[in-house]
Write a protein that holds these residues in place. Structure first.
Motif, PDB file in Angstrom:
ATOM      1  N   HIS A  72      37.973  38.666  47.158  1.00 30.54           N
ATOM      2  CA  HIS A  72      37.336  38.810  45.843  1.00 30.54           C
ATOM      3  C   HIS A  72      37.313  37.464  45.110  1.00 30.54           C
ATOM      4  O   HIS A  72      36.315  37.111  44.479  1.00 30.54           O
ATOM      5  CB  HIS A  72      38.070  39.864  45.011  1.00 30.54           C
ATOM      6  CG  HIS A  72      37.884  41.262  45.501  1.00 30.54           C
ATOM      7  ND1 HIS A  72      36.658  41.871  45.563  1.00 30.54           N
ATOM      8  CD2 HIS A  72      38.788  42.181  45.979  1.00 30.54           C
ATOM      9  CE1 HIS A  72      36.799  43.087  46.033  1.00 30.54           C
ATOM     10  NE2 HIS A  72      38.090  43.310  46.312  1.00 30.54           N
ATOM     11  N   VAL A  73      38.416  36.738  45.197  1.00 31.19           N
ATOM     12  CA  VAL A  73      38.483  35.425  44.546  1.00 31.19           C
ATOM     13  C   VAL A  73      37.465  34.479  45.187  1.00 31.19           C
ATOM     14  O   VAL A  73      36.728  33.758  44.501  1.00 31.19           O
ATOM     15  CB  VAL A  73      39.914  34.848  44.631  1.00 31.19           C
ATOM     16  CG1 VAL A  73      39.962  33.404  44.171  1.00 31.19           C
ATOM     17  CG2 VAL A  73      40.873  35.696  43.822  1.00 31.19           C
ATOM     18  N   LEU A  74      37.429  34.488  46.510  1.00 34.75           N
ATOM     19  CA  LEU A  74      36.479  33.629  47.221  1.00 34.75           C
ATOM     20  C   LEU A  74      35.040  33.998  46.897  1.00 34.75           C
ATOM     21  O   LEU A  74      34.186  33.119  46.719  1.00 34.75           O
ATOM     22  CB  LEU A  74      36.711  33.696  48.730  1.00 34.75           C
ATOM     23  CG  LEU A  74      37.929  32.961  49.258  1.00 34.75           C
ATOM     24  CD1 LEU A  74      38.109  33.226  50.751  1.00 34.75           C
ATOM     25  CD2 LEU A  74      37.809  31.477  49.007  1.00 34.75           C
ATOM     26  N   ASP A  75      34.762  35.313  46.837  1.00 31.99           N
ATOM     27  CA  ASP A  75      33.405  35.748  46.501  1.00 31.99           C
ATOM     28  C   ASP A  75      32.993  35.259  45.112  1.00 31.99           C
ATOM     29  O   ASP A  75      31.867  34.791  44.908  1.00 31.99           O
ATOM     30  CB  ASP A  75      33.288  37.275  46.582  1.00 31.99           C
ATOM     31  CG  ASP A  75      33.243  37.787  48.014  1.00 31.99           C
ATOM     32  OD1 ASP A  75      32.971  36.965  48.926  1.00 31.99           O
ATOM     33  OD2 ASP A  75      33.466  38.995  48.211  1.00 31.99           O
ATOM     34  N   SER A  76      33.917  35.368  44.158  1.00 34.13           N
ATOM     35  CA  SER A  76      33.584  34.917  42.805  1.00 34.13           C
ATOM     36  C   SER A  76      33.408  33.397  42.775  1.00 34.13           C
ATOM     37  O   SER A  76      32.514  32.878  42.101  1.00 34.13           O
ATOM     38  CB  SER A  76      34.643  35.360  41.804  1.00 34.13           C
ATOM     39  OG  SER A  76      35.865  34.721  42.060  1.00 34.13           O
ATOM     40  N   LEU A  77      34.236  32.663  43.535  1.00 35.92           N
ATOM     41  CA  LEU A  77      34.073  31.210  43.613  1.00 35.92           C
ATOM     42  C   LEU A  77      32.744  30.834  44.267  1.00 35.92           C
ATOM     43  O   LEU A  77      32.054  29.921  43.812  1.00 35.92           O
ATOM     44  CB  LEU A  77      35.231  30.582  44.389  1.00 35.92           C
ATOM     45  CG  LEU A  77      36.574  30.493  43.677  1.00 35.92           C
ATOM     46  CD1 LEU A  77      37.647  29.987  44.631  1.00 35.92           C
ATOM     47  CD2 LEU A  77      36.473  29.582  42.468  1.00 35.92           C
ATOM     48  N   LEU A  78      32.422  31.570  45.329  1.00 35.93           N
ATOM     49  CA  LEU A  78      31.152  31.313  46.007  1.00 35.93           C
ATOM     50  C   LEU A  78      29.965  31.595  45.093  1.00 35.93           C
ATOM     51  O   LEU A  78      28.994  30.836  45.068  1.00 35.93           O
ATOM     52  CB  LEU A  78      31.043  32.146  47.293  1.00 35.93           C
ATOM     53  CG  LEU A  78      31.869  31.661  48.466  1.00 35.93           C
ATOM     54  CD1 LEU A  78      31.773  32.656  49.628  1.00 35.93           C
ATOM     55  CD2 LEU A  78      31.403  30.295  48.923  1.00 35.93           C
ATOM     56  N   GLU A  81      29.767  28.724  42.604  1.00 34.62           N
ATOM     57  CA  GLU A  81      29.228  27.532  43.254  1.00 34.62           C
ATOM     58  C   GLU A  81      27.744  27.700  43.570  1.00 34.62           C
ATOM     59  O   GLU A  81      26.962  26.762  43.419  1.00 34.62           O
ATOM     60  CB  GLU A  81      30.009  27.220  44.541  1.00 34.62           C
ATOM     61  CG  GLU A  81      31.411  26.713  44.311  1.00 34.62           C
ATOM     62  CD  GLU A  81      31.427  25.402  43.535  1.00 34.62           C
ATOM     63  OE1 GLU A  81      30.617  24.505  43.837  1.00 34.62           O
ATOM     64  OE2 GLU A  81      32.249  25.284  42.609  1.00 34.62           O
ATOM     65  N   LYS A  82      27.372  28.919  44.007  1.00 25.24           N
ATOM     66  CA  LYS A  82      25.969  29.178  44.312  1.00 25.24           C
ATOM     67  C   LYS A  82      25.113  29.040  43.052  1.00 25.24           C
ATOM     68  O   LYS A  82      24.037  28.441  43.090  1.00 25.24           O
ATOM     69  CB  LYS A  82      25.821  30.582  44.913  1.00 25.24           C
ATOM     70  CG  LYS A  82      24.429  30.858  45.406  1.00 25.24           C
ATOM     71  CD  LYS A  82      24.215  32.186  46.129  1.00 25.24           C
ATOM     72  CE  LYS A  82      25.226  33.252  45.945  1.00 25.24           C
ATOM     73  NZ  LYS A  82      24.866  34.531  46.519  1.00 25.24           N
ATOM     74  N   ASN A  83      25.596  29.569  41.943  1.00 23.51           N
ATOM     75  CA  ASN A  83      24.865  29.469  40.677  1.00 23.51           C
ATOM     76  C   ASN A  83      24.752  28.009  40.221  1.00 23.51           C
ATOM     77  O   ASN A  83      23.706  27.583  39.726  1.00 23.51           O
ATOM     78  CB  ASN A  83      25.528  30.317  39.592  1.00 23.51           C
ATOM     79  CG  ASN A  83      25.348  31.801  39.837  1.00 23.51           C
ATOM     80  OD1 ASN A  83      24.417  32.210  40.516  1.00 23.51           O
ATOM     81  ND2 ASN A  83      26.250  32.604  39.303  1.00 23.51           N
ATOM     82  N   LYS A  84      25.846  27.241  40.388  1.00 25.31           N
ATOM     83  CA  LYS A  84      25.788  25.824  40.043  1.00 25.31           C
ATOM     84  C   LYS A  84      24.750  25.102  40.887  1.00 25.31           C
ATOM     85  O   LYS A  84      23.970  24.296  40.388  1.00 25.31           O
ATOM     86  CB  LYS A  84      27.162  25.171  40.244  1.00 25.31           C
ATOM     87  CG  LYS A  84      28.163  25.463  39.174  1.00 25.31           C
ATOM     88  CD  LYS A  84      29.462  24.724  39.468  1.00 25.31           C
ATOM     89  CE  LYS A  84      30.546  25.059  38.478  1.00 25.31           C
ATOM     90  NZ  LYS A  84      31.810  24.377  38.811  1.00 25.31           N
ATOM     91  N   LEU A  85      24.765  25.403  42.168  1.00 26.41           N
ATOM     92  CA  LEU A  85      23.827  24.771  43.086  1.00 26.41           C
ATOM     93  C   LEU A  85      22.387  25.144  42.737  1.00 26.41           C
ATOM     94  O   LEU A  85      21.495  24.287  42.745  1.00 26.41           O
ATOM     95  CB  LEU A  85      24.163  25.174  44.528  1.00 26.41           C
ATOM     96  CG  LEU A  85      23.408  24.467  45.632  1.00 26.41           C
ATOM     97  CD1 LEU A  85      23.694  22.975  45.594  1.00 26.41           C
ATOM     98  CD2 LEU A  85      23.801  25.024  46.986  1.00 26.41           C
ATOM     99  N   ILE A  86      22.179  26.411  42.404  1.00 24.53           N
ATOM    100  CA  ILE A  86      20.833  26.861  42.012  1.00 24.53           C
ATOM    101  C   ILE A  86      20.388  26.133  40.743  1.00 24.53           C
ATOM    102  O   ILE A  86      19.238  25.683  40.637  1.00 24.53           O
ATOM    103  CB  ILE A  86      20.813  28.389  41.832  1.00 24.53           C
ATOM    104  CG1 ILE A  86      20.893  29.081  43.191  1.00 24.53           C
ATOM    105  CG2 ILE A  86      19.554  28.835  41.087  1.00 24.53           C
ATOM    106  CD1 ILE A  86      21.076  30.575  43.129  1.00 24.53           C
TER     107      ILE A  86
END
Length: 193
Positions: A72-78, A81-86
């Motif tokens: 869950h922590v990794l999913d939220s981090l991902l 990060e995905k939103n930042k990248l977008i």
């Protein structure tokens, strides 16, 4: 032997690492955790757990309980990060679109400049053609004038055999004649000799 004891090779295969790595970890352990029989090293459960912890290995059971939380922590981090990248890519896209629009504007300005230069070139070419035509006409007129002057000169050339120069105006020659009789006396005209 006992099921609780494992050799270095068995432990390396189980953990999916090289025998050298396990052997290095074994060299760091206390000698009371290691059993040697017939030149083969056997490791008990406590030695195996210390080796696993030192190389950072966790079993699948441990992963199941803590893995869910970690996932869950990794999913939220991902997601973050995905939103930042977008967002970064969106900013790059908008910047590139701005640059493209600037380039399009510059290209349209350059097209207008090229068009005006082509028009100026055409006008210059027309003026050059006109100048050449006028120069040719001037040359023809000059040749015509020269031929007319030659014709006129040929008409004014004195005839050979006459001793007088026709270039002297007749008025001045008649004046000279008038002056000559004035020197002579008038009574000589009526006399015959």
């Amino acid at each position: 032997m006992s099921e609780n004891l494992k050799t270095i090779r068995e432990l390396a295969e189980e953990l999916g690492v090289s025998k050298k790595k396990i052997h290095y970890q074994v060299s760091k352990l206390d000698t009371d955790l290691i059993q040697r029989l017939d030149g083969t090293i056997y490791l008990d459960k406590s030695a195996i757990s210390k080796i696993k912890s030192s190389i950072g290995y966790t079993s699948s059971v441990e992963l199941d309980t803590s893995g869910i939380q970690n996932r869950h922590v990794l999913d939220s981090l991902l997601d973050t990060e995905k939103n930042k990248l977008i967002d970064e890519k969106s900013e790059q896209i908008s910047y590139l679109k701005e640059q493209l629009n600037k380039k399009d504007d510059q290209l349209s300005i350059k097209d207008e400049q090229i068009k005006s230069l082509v028009e100026i070139q055409n006008q210059t070419q027309n003026l050059l053609d006109q100048q050449q035509r006028l120069a040719l006409q001037d040359k023809k007129l000059l040749e015509e004038y020269k031929s007319e002057i030659k014709e006129l000169k040929s008409l004014n050339i004195p005839k050979q055999g006459s001793g007088k120069d026709d270039s002297i105006p007749k008025e001045s020659s008649s004046k000279n004649r008038v002056k000559e009789p004035q020197n002579k006396k008038w009574w000589h005209f009526g006399r015959r000799m």
